[in-house]
Write a protein that holds these residues in place. Structure first.
Motif, PDB file in Angstrom:
ATOM      1  N   THR A  18       0.850  -1.192   0.000  1.00  0.00           N
ATOM      2  CA  THR A  18       0.000   0.000   0.000  1.00  0.00           C
ATOM      3  C   THR A  18       0.884   1.239   0.000  1.00  0.00           C
ATOM      4  OG1 THR A  18      -1.702  -1.181   1.235  1.00  0.00           O
ATOM      5  CG2 THR A  18      -1.803   1.224   1.296  1.00  0.00           C
ATOM      6  N   PRO A  19       0.570   2.223  -0.824  1.00  0.00           N
ATOM      7  CA  PRO A  19       1.379   3.450  -0.850  1.00  0.00           C
ATOM      8  C   PRO A  19       1.453   4.102   0.536  1.00  0.00           C
ATOM      9  CG  PRO A  19      -0.147   3.427  -2.699  1.00  0.00           C
ATOM     10  CD  PRO A  19      -0.530   2.271  -1.805  1.00  0.00           C
ATOM     11  N   ASP A  20       2.646   4.592   0.864  1.00  0.00           N
ATOM     12  CA  ASP A  20       2.846   5.242   2.162  1.00  0.00           C
ATOM     13  C   ASP A  20       1.871   6.391   2.379  1.00  0.00           C
ATOM     14  OD1 ASP A  20       4.887   3.464   2.599  1.00  0.00           O
ATOM     15  OD2 ASP A  20       6.497   4.961   2.511  1.00  0.00           O
ATOM     16  N   SER A  21       1.534   7.106   1.318  1.00  0.00           N
ATOM     17  CA  SER A  21       0.607   8.236   1.471  1.00  0.00           C
ATOM     18  C   SER A  21      -0.767   7.765   1.933  1.00  0.00           C
ATOM     19  CB  SER A  21       0.495   9.022   0.168  1.00  0.00           C
ATOM     20  OG  SER A  21       0.008   8.194  -0.879  1.00  0.00           O
ATOM     21  N   ASP A  22      -1.215   6.614   1.476  1.00  0.00           N
ATOM     22  CA  ASP A  22      -2.503   6.066   1.921  1.00  0.00           C
ATOM     23  C   ASP A  22      -2.435   5.648   3.390  1.00  0.00           C
ATOM     24  OD1 ASP A  22      -3.445   6.442  -0.630  1.00  0.00           O
ATOM     25  OD2 ASP A  22      -3.563   4.304  -1.131  1.00  0.00           O
ATOM     26  N   ARG A  25      -2.405   8.763   5.586  1.00  0.00           N
ATOM     27  CA  ARG A  25      -3.746   9.333   5.676  1.00  0.00           C
ATOM     28  C   ARG A  25      -4.612   8.528   6.647  1.00  0.00           C
ATOM     29  NH1 ARG A  25      -4.675  10.493   0.561  1.00  0.00           N
ATOM     30  NH2 ARG A  25      -5.052   8.334   0.003  1.00  0.00           N
ATOM     31  N   ALA A  26      -4.528   7.201   6.577  1.00  0.00           N
ATOM     32  CA  ALA A  26      -5.309   6.352   7.478  1.00  0.00           C
ATOM     33  C   ALA A  26      -4.838   6.512   8.927  1.00  0.00           C
ATOM     34  CB  ALA A  26      -5.209   4.888   7.040  1.00  0.00           C
ATOM     35  N   LEU A  27      -3.528   6.601   9.143  1.00  0.00           N
ATOM     36  CA  LEU A  27      -3.005   6.797  10.493  1.00  0.00           C
ATOM     37  C   LEU A  27      -3.442   8.140  11.066  1.00  0.00           C
ATOM     38  CD1 LEU A  27       0.597   5.334  10.103  1.00  0.00           C
ATOM     39  CD2 LEU A  27      -1.235   4.419  11.550  1.00  0.00           C
ATOM     40  N   THR A  28      -3.411   9.166  10.239  1.00  0.00           N
ATOM     41  CA  THR A  28      -3.837  10.494  10.698  1.00  0.00           C
ATOM     42  C   THR A  28      -5.312  10.487  11.053  1.00  0.00           C
ATOM     43  OG1 THR A  28      -2.141  11.582   9.371  1.00  0.00           O
ATOM     44  CG2 THR A  28      -4.037  12.924  10.022  1.00  0.00           C
ATOM     45  N   ALA A  51      -6.492   2.237  11.758  1.00  0.00           N
ATOM     46  CA  ALA A  51      -5.933   2.628  10.454  1.00  0.00           C
ATOM     47  C   ALA A  51      -6.048   1.470   9.461  1.00  0.00           C
ATOM     48  CB  ALA A  51      -4.480   3.067  10.604  1.00  0.00           C
ATOM     49  N   ALA A  52      -5.760   0.247   9.910  1.00  0.00           N
ATOM     50  CA  ALA A  52      -5.897  -0.922   9.033  1.00  0.00           C
ATOM     51  C   ALA A  52      -7.348  -1.114   8.613  1.00  0.00           C
ATOM     52  CB  ALA A  52      -5.382  -2.174   9.760  1.00  0.00           C
ATOM     53  N   HIS A  53      -8.254  -0.865   9.513  1.00  0.00           N
ATOM     54  CA  HIS A  53      -9.686  -0.946   9.193  1.00  0.00           C
ATOM     55  C   HIS A  53     -10.036   0.043   8.089  1.00  0.00           C
ATOM     56  CE1 HIS A  53     -14.013  -1.190   9.803  1.00  0.00           C
ATOM     57  NE2 HIS A  53     -14.038   0.115   9.991  1.00  0.00           N
TER      58      HIS A  53
END
Length: 69
Positions: A18-22, A25-28, A51-53
């Motif tokens: 998965t791209p780091d940017s995605d 964004r999920a972590l944020t 974030a994984a969800h």
């Protein structure tokens, strides 16, 4: 300890491509919804899991959310 992208990819290898940017964004997004006072020592685990969800949902639709109808 903050959840970093390399740490996240280690804990959730299904998102290794998965791209780091995605992931960022999920972590944020997840960090905005988790309270460290409530989760205590489990904060990082909850942060990564939420974030994984979001990423799993994003693979089935729109990671950015959408409009509720």
């Amino acid at each position: 300890m903050a959840v970093t992208i390399p740490h996240f990819k280690q804990d959730f290898p299904q998102f290794s491509q998965t791209p780091d940017s995605d992931i960022e964004r999920a972590l944020t997004r997840a960090a905005l919804r988790i309270n460290s006072a409530i989760f205590g020592d489990l904060y990082d685990e909850a942060h990564g899991a939420l974030a994984a969800h979001y990423l799993a949902l994003g693979q089935r639709g729109n990671i950015g959310g959408g409009t509720a109808t």
